[in-house]
Write a protein that holds these residues in place. Structure first.
Motif, mmCIF file in Angstrom:
data_model
loop_
_atom_site.group_PDB
_atom_site.id
_atom_site.type_symbol
_atom_site.label_atom_id
_atom_site.label_comp_id
_atom_site.label_asym_id
_atom_site.label_seq_id
_atom_site.Cartn_x
_atom_site.Cartn_y
_atom_site.Cartn_z
ATOM 1 N N UNK A 89 6.305 4.578 12.297
ATOM 2 C CA UNK A 89 5.244 4.154 13.216
ATOM 3 C C UNK A 89 4.644 2.821 12.764
ATOM 4 N N UNK B 133 1.070 5.419 0.150
ATOM 5 C CA UNK B 133 0.511 6.751 0.360
ATOM 6 C C UNK B 133 1.699 7.696 0.420
ATOM 7 N N UNK B 134 1.487 8.901 0.006
ATOM 8 C CA UNK B 134 2.576 9.885 -0.042
ATOM 9 C C UNK B 134 3.761 9.321 -0.845
ATOM 10 N N UNK C 65 -6.468 9.284 10.270
ATOM 11 C CA UNK C 65 -6.070 8.190 11.155
ATOM 12 C C UNK C 65 -5.316 8.762 12.356
ATOM 13 N N UNK C 66 -5.260 7.980 13.415
ATOM 14 C CA UNK C 66 -4.575 8.463 14.623
ATOM 15 C C UNK C 66 -3.100 8.752 14.332
ATOM 16 N N UNK C 67 -2.520 8.005 13.402
ATOM 17 C CA UNK C 67 -1.099 8.244 13.084
ATOM 18 C C UNK C 67 -0.940 9.604 12.412
ATOM 19 N N UNK C 68 -1.833 9.899 11.487
ATOM 20 C CA UNK C 68 -1.762 11.203 10.805
ATOM 21 C C UNK C 68 -1.989 12.323 11.823
ATOM 22 N N UNK D 219 -10.690 5.104 14.670
ATOM 23 C CA UNK D 219 -9.361 5.702 14.646
ATOM 24 C C UNK D 219 -8.817 5.815 13.226
ATOM 25 N N UNK D 220 -9.708 5.576 12.252
ATOM 26 C CA UNK D 220 -9.309 5.728 10.847
ATOM 27 C C UNK D 220 -10.034 6.900 10.198
ATOM 28 N N UNK E 187 -10.459 8.370 -1.844
ATOM 29 C CA UNK E 187 -10.521 7.520 -3.036
ATOM 30 C C UNK E 187 -9.729 6.244 -2.731
ATOM 31 N N UNK E 188 -9.886 5.230 -3.585
ATOM 32 C CA UNK E 188 -9.155 3.987 -3.292
ATOM 33 C C UNK E 188 -7.656 4.217 -3.082
ATOM 34 N N UNK E 189 -7.056 5.087 -3.877
ATOM 35 C CA UNK E 189 -5.617 5.309 -3.716
ATOM 36 C C UNK E 189 -5.285 6.607 -2.989
ATOM 37 N N UNK E 190 -6.280 7.290 -2.521
ATOM 38 C CA UNK E 190 -6.034 8.539 -1.797
ATOM 39 C C UNK E 190 -6.780 8.496 -0.476
ATOM 40 N N UNK E 191 -6.120 7.956 0.543
ATOM 41 C CA UNK E 191 -6.706 7.888 1.878
ATOM 42 C C UNK E 191 -6.105 8.989 2.716
ATOM 43 N N UNK E 192 -5.089 8.624 3.491
ATOM 44 C CA UNK E 192 -4.391 9.643 4.283
ATOM 45 C C UNK E 192 -3.817 10.726 3.372
ATOM 46 N N UNK E 193 -3.297 10.266 2.257
ATOM 47 C CA UNK E 193 -2.692 11.210 1.304
ATOM 48 C C UNK E 193 -3.776 11.733 0.372
ATOM 49 N N UNK F 207 -3.399 13.282 -3.195
ATOM 50 C CA UNK F 207 -3.092 12.514 -4.407
ATOM 51 C C UNK F 207 -4.363 12.081 -5.137
ATOM 52 N N UNK G 220 4.635 -0.709 14.734
ATOM 53 C CA UNK G 220 3.397 -1.473 14.947
ATOM 54 C C UNK G 220 3.623 -2.934 14.526
ATOM 55 N N UNK H 116 -5.580 -1.085 12.249
ATOM 56 C CA UNK H 116 -5.094 0.280 12.129
ATOM 57 C C UNK H 116 -4.230 0.417 10.866
ATOM 58 N N UNK I 84 0.836 -1.202 0.000
ATOM 59 C CA UNK I 84 0.000 0.000 0.000
ATOM 60 C C UNK I 84 0.869 1.251 0.000
ATOM 61 N N UNK J 149 -15.694 5.150 0.643
ATOM 62 C CA UNK J 149 -15.943 5.291 2.080
ATOM 63 C C UNK J 149 -16.875 6.459 2.375
#
Ligand SMILES: Cc1cc2nc3c(=O)[nH]c(=O)nc-3n(C[C@H](O)[C@H](O)[C@H](O)COP(=O)(O)OP(=O)(O)OC[C@H]3O[C@@H](n4cnc5c(N)ncnc54)[C@H](O)[C@@H]3O)c2cc1C
Lengths: 377, 390
Positions: free
Chosen positions: A278, A268-269, B372-375, B367-368, B129-135, B138, A282, A334, A266, B158
């Motif tokens: 992180x 991202x960025x 997300x909690x990490x972001x 937490x998503x 989007x499928x390829x753009x979650x946290x990011x 994009x 995990x 997560x 997966x 989602x």
């Protein structure tokens, strides 16, 4: 000390993994879970032909005379595959107690039937108090000539809907509330007066409410000794707890593998999410939990195989496994992000089973108390 | 310093409670967990709107009540406490109305805000989007200018409430040649337009609340652009602070908390209520402690907003904290229920109306969603602690 599996064990493990991977893609698991029976009679037969039902029984009862440790490996693979059905109930909860405590006659009657896949067994232990303590046993068995008459309700009985026989833990001495006065009966599940309702559960397994209404059981069907059944029940619980731990190892190992694969894949960025520190930590927390669970599960499985007393080790293993599973699954989710909280993603099968396994045959607080006792507290 | 609410605020809380008590008395709905995002009840939303409780904080000239964010927090806190089915208006009220107030033209404000205020616009958020979650930056969904229109092509996923929404807030790429963050714009339009296809996704609880949304050659008038073209990403960052700031990040499964306490008091083990067992008492008390700390976080966010600042790190902190609490609550309830925790809401013998079971599964997503909690922790590390980037 030697922590490696033997060559034969590795072969068994590989054979089991290949068979289970082939027979139980998640589409099949789902279909079987949703079916009324909750298992596939055809695959059940094939498993019997592979010798899995009789794995740990002596040859004279149609078994393969392998060890509990071998069975543990098989259970791990079953956990990994999310095997639906009454294997655990039949072999761990039904067959092993009969091998352990049954009369020669009982062994000859029931074990071959289990080994060749003819009979499905289960254990009717817990009741509405949902506890694994002797005081929780309230189903009554009253003597009446050459039989006992069972009355009361058992809850969370696995696979009772398809069982041919149940080991029923009942109170034969009404004056006692504790460990004395408990007896195990081998009960024909089709006896008049037994009614069974399938409950709906998180693991989509077949836990049942079983009501006994004036159910007559011949005196000859007592397993072990009259009124002294609890010591065997304790052994059953211990063995089952270890079996569950082994299934849980398979379950969380698979969740870990899926998660690490996903973290590599997966992006991202413009980078794999597994390159974020992180996420790496995990994953490392997950594998540390998996390895701790694995070591303690196999330590106890080995001890049972060797016939060593292991009350403390079992308590440690199951207390640890239950909570480790929760941590591992939480991190797996997560890391998977939203895709992991959909019903069509395989992860949910593991989440659900891990939750059920955590509480089945004793949760962490139950076993912490045992550890405390073992510590002399 | 003053931690006390004003007398009017106490009165307001009572007013909201009276309203919700009456609703319950009339048997209009059952309290449930996640009702803010899964409880779709147009009639309830209408009744809330009639009281002026949508758009509470918006300026009066735009039809709002010009009230404080603390007041809104009191309102939402009570809605969540009662598990009221507020999903139809939640997103519009929480963030989209505010975004229109902030970035919209006069014409947009006149046209769009009344629909939200009247409880008639059920808004979905079309970001991921499928390829753009946290990011999020994009994202690939395109919006191409064509005369008086933009033409939308692409896919969102989602999208909560997608099967109920009649309006969608969409972020799409308007300049594919610019840097990722600089070519994105925001749009708001009706989902009845041709070319929009909503496909429900079954979630881990077995319920349906989020969806895939496909856009094929969807023509939207140019006036649907909200704010500045190609500045959408920066506008979103601002909106997200509001999306993350609410009480639903602490009390989404609050009805379970009450059900759990009642269960512990009523369930006997060894002749004694569970609530008298030291381990369980400690667990419940710990939940209460975590809840109250969480409330302080939430109230602080509202205070910051009332001071006119965007809660740009405070809301990240409160959301990451709050969703972790919600997960603790669900896990603790399952642990206390023991073997009974396995039973699904429709099973015989299920305790707590199945809320523990539902929440346990559903809280995996808390937490998503909305970051997300990490972001969120990345944001905190950078914005609040000013730690260096790699
Ligand atoms: C219940 C639910 C409702 C939702 N509703 C909506 C909605 O209405 N509208 C909408 O647009 N979206 C919605 N979402 C989507 C949500 O916004 C995304 O799930 C979220 O942004 C994360 O994206 P992802 O799921 O693709 O995970 P990914 O972004 O792929 O993340 C996977 C993992 O990698 C981690 N990760 C990613 N980047 C970094 C980084 N830089 N540093 C450290 N870790 C990182 C994440 O924290 C996570 O652990 C919803 C999601 C859920 C679960």
């Amino acid at each position: 000390m030697d922590l490696a599996f033997s060559e034969e064990q590795e072969m068994l493990k590989k054979m089991a993994r290949d068979f289970l991977t082939d027979k139980f893609p998640k589409t099949a698991v789902k279909e079987i879970e949703e079916s009324e029976l909750g298992y596939s009679p055809e695959i059940w037969k094939e498993m019997a032909e592979l010798g899995w039902m009789g794995l740990v029984f002596p040859e004279e009862y149609g078994g393969a005379e392998m060890t509990f440790l071998d069975l543990a490996m098989l259970l791990e693979e079953m956990g990994r595959a999310c095997l639906p059905g009454p294997y655990f109930s039949t072999v761990v909860l039904g067959g092993l107690p009969i091998l352990d405590a049954g009369s020669e006659e009982q062994k000859q009657e029931y074990l071959p039937k289990i080994a060749n896949g003819e009979a499905i067994f289960t254990l009717a232990l817990t009741e509405s108090s949902a506890r694994y303590h002797a005081a929780a046993i309230e189903v009554k068995a009253a003597a009446d000539n050459d039989a006992y008459v069972l009355n009361g309700t058992k809850l969370f009985v696995p696979d009772a809907n398809v069982a041919d026989y149940m080991l029923v833990v009942a109170r034969t001495d009404e004056k006692s509330r504790g460990e004395d006065g408990i007896t195990i009966f081998i009960v024909d599940a089709k006896s008049p007066g037994i009614s069974c309702t399938v409950l709906k559960t998180i693991a989509n397994d077949k836990l049942c409410e079983v009501v006994f209404d004036q159910v007559r059981v011949p005196k000859g069907n007592i397993l072990g000794e009259l009124n002294q059944g609890w010591s065997e029940v304790k052994k059953i619980i211990e063995r089952a707890a270890v079996g569950k731990c082994c299934e849980m190892v398979g379950c969380i190992q698979q969740a870990l593998d899926m998660t690490v694969d996903y973290a590599k894949e997966r992006k991202q960025y413009d980078r794999p999410i597994g390159s974020f520190q992180v996420i790496q930590h995990y994953c490392v927390d997950m594998i540390t939990d998996v390895e701790g669970t694995r070591l303690s599960a196999y330590q106890t499985a080995w001890m049972i195989s060797e016939g060593l007393p292991c009350t403390q080790e079992v308590a440690i293993a199951k207390a640890w496994a239950g909570e480790a599973c929760q941590r591992v699954m939480a991190l797996a989710h997560q890391i998977h992000g939203a895709i992991g909280v959909t019903i069509d993603h395989d992860l949910q099968y593991y989440t659900r089973r891990a939750k059920a396994a955590e509480v089945t045959f004793g949760d962490a607080s139950f076993y912490r108390e045992i550890v405390a006792q073992e510590m002399g507290l | 310093m003053d931690f006390e609410l004003s007398e009017e605020q106490h009165k307001f809380r009572q007013e909201v409670r009276d309203f919700l008590e009456e609703e319950l008395k009339q048997g209009r709905w059952q309290p449930s967990c996640d009702a803010w995002i899964m409880g779709f009840d147009p009639a309830f939303t209408k009744r809330v709107a009639q009281r002026g409780w949508i758009g509470l904080t918006w300026p009066k000239e735009h039809g709002g009540q010009g009230r404080s964010f603390i007041d809104r927090l009191i309102l939402t806190e009570e809605m969540l406490r009662y598990g009221a089915p507020a999903a139809c208006h939640w997103f519009g009220d929480r963030q989209i109305g505010g975004a229109i107030v902030h970035y919209g033209t006069e014409e947009q404000k006149k046209e769009l805000l009344p629909m939200i205020l009247k409880g008639e616009a059920y808004v979905g958020l079309g970001m991921s989007e499928p390829d753009a979650g946290s990011d999020l930056a994009s994202l690939k969904t395109r919006a191409v200018e064509d005369g008086d229109y933009y033409v939308i092509d692409g896919q969102k996923t989602w999208t909560s409430g997608g099967s109920y929404m009649n309006w969608i807030y969409l972020v799409a790429r308007t300049d594919p040649d610019a840097l990722k963050h600089r070519g994105i714009s925001e749009f708001f339009f009706e989902t009845s337009l041709p070319g929009i296809n909503v496909v429900p996704i079954v979630d881990i609880t077995g319920g349906v609340h989020f969806n895939e949304v496909f856009f094929e050659n969807v023509r939207i008038p140019k006036k649907c652009l909200i704010g500045e073209k190609n500045r959408g990403f920066y506008q979103i960052l601002h909106q997200l602070d509001y999306e993350r700031s609410g009480m639903e990040r602490l009390m989404a499964n609050y009805p379970l908390f009450e059900a759990l306490i009642q269960y512990a008091k009523e369930t006997k083990r060894n002749g004694k209520p569970l609530s008298e067992e030291p381990v369980i008492r400690a667990k419940l008390a710990q939940l209460k402690i975590e809840l109250e700390i969480g409330r302080l976080h939430m109230y602080r966010v509202a205070v910051v907003m009332d001071e006119g600042r965007a809660p740009n790190w405070e809301s990240s902190m409160s959301k990451a904290y709050g969703t972790a609490f919600e997960q603790h609550l669900a896990s603790a309830a399952m642990e206390i229920a023991g073997l009974y925790g396995q039973l699904s809401p429709e099973s015989k013998w299920v305790p707590m109306l199945g809320m523990a079971y539902h929440s346990y599964l559903s809280s995996k997503g808390y937490s998503l969603q909305a970051g997300t909690s990490e972001i969120l922790k990345n944001i905190l590390a950078l914005r609040k602690l000013e730690l260096p980037t790699g």
